[in-house]
Design a protein around this motif. Structure first.
Motif, PDB file in Angstrom:
ATOM      1  N   ASP A   1       0.616   4.463  -0.676  1.00  0.00           N
ATOM      2  CA  ASP A   1       0.157   5.839  -0.520  1.00  0.00           C
ATOM      3  C   ASP A   1       1.060   6.686   0.373  1.00  0.00           C
ATOM      4  OD1 ASP A   1      -1.964   5.294  -2.181  1.00  0.00           O
ATOM      5  OD2 ASP A   1      -3.376   4.956  -0.555  1.00  0.00           O
ATOM      6  N   GLY A   2       1.647   6.120   1.409  1.00  0.00           N
ATOM      7  CA  GLY A   2       2.472   6.898   2.328  1.00  0.00           C
ATOM      8  C   GLY A   2       3.938   6.957   1.969  1.00  0.00           C
TER       9      GLY A   2
ATOM     10  N   GLU B   1       5.512  -1.587  -7.984  1.00  0.00           N
ATOM     11  CA  GLU B   1       4.209  -1.790  -8.625  1.00  0.00           C
ATOM     12  C   GLU B   1       4.247  -3.023  -9.526  1.00  0.00           C
ATOM     13  OE1 GLU B   1       1.298  -0.498  -8.160  1.00  0.00           O
ATOM     14  OE2 GLU B   1       1.776   1.249  -6.946  1.00  0.00           O
TER      15      GLU B   1
ATOM     16  N   GLU C   1       0.884  -1.167   0.000  1.00  0.00           N
ATOM     17  CA  GLU C   1       0.000   0.000   0.000  1.00  0.00           C
ATOM     18  C   GLU C   1       0.918   1.212   0.000  1.00  0.00           C
ATOM     19  OE1 GLU C   1      -3.214  -0.129  -0.373  1.00  0.00           O
ATOM     20  OE2 GLU C   1      -3.231  -2.320  -0.284  1.00  0.00           O
TER      21      GLU C   1
ATOM     22  N   GLU D   1       5.747   8.372  -0.557  1.00  0.00           N
ATOM     23  CA  GLU D   1       6.365   9.637  -0.989  1.00  0.00           C
ATOM     24  C   GLU D   1       6.692  10.565   0.171  1.00  0.00           C
ATOM     25  OE1 GLU D   1       5.117  11.663  -4.557  1.00  0.00           O
ATOM     26  OE2 GLU D   1       4.006   9.852  -5.141  1.00  0.00           O
TER      27      GLU D   1
END
Length: 122
Positions: A20-21, A50, A18, A23
């Motif tokens: 999302d955090g 990915e 996951e 960056e």
């Protein structure tokens, strides 16, 4: 700033896939390099992780040994990659992380026997 906590969060993101955090943990100019491969930035890192996710490969870390210094962390661990069909491969990895004064990762150098993972593409 707690470099050990940031490092733990980084590998937790890789393990959960996951991203999302991710960056916010990295400085905008962060560079990564694995073994003798070319150096790349965030885009190259994201393409790699990915790719694993899109192939359905799960990532697990074990036997974590972490040393924290002034602006850097050296972590050794065992990484296990597992395909959806259950075939897996594991190897020891050493990662050196460098941080800026705000606690963001500026450089990640990973050393692993990537040949071990060739068996997963067979």
């Amino acid at each position: 700033m707690d470099l050990a906590a940031t490092t733990a969060e980084l590998f937790s993101i890789f393990e959960s896939q996951e991203f999302d955090g991710l960056e916010r943990l990295l400085a905008p100019e962060a560079k990564m390099k694995q073994n003798g491969n070319p150096e790349h930035g965030l885009d190259g890192l994201m393409a790699f992780v990915e790719g694993l996710k899109n192939d359905g490969v799960s990532v697990a870390y074990s036997d974590v040994r972490r040393s924290v210094g002034d602006g850097f962390v050296v972590e050794q661990h065992v990484v296990t990659l597992t395909r959806p069909d259950g075939k897996s491969a594991s190897t020891d990895v050493c990662v050196v992380l460098r941080f800026d004064t705000q606690g963001r990762i500026t450089r990640m150098d990973e050393y692993a026997d990537s040949v071990v993972f060739a068996a997963l593409s067979a």
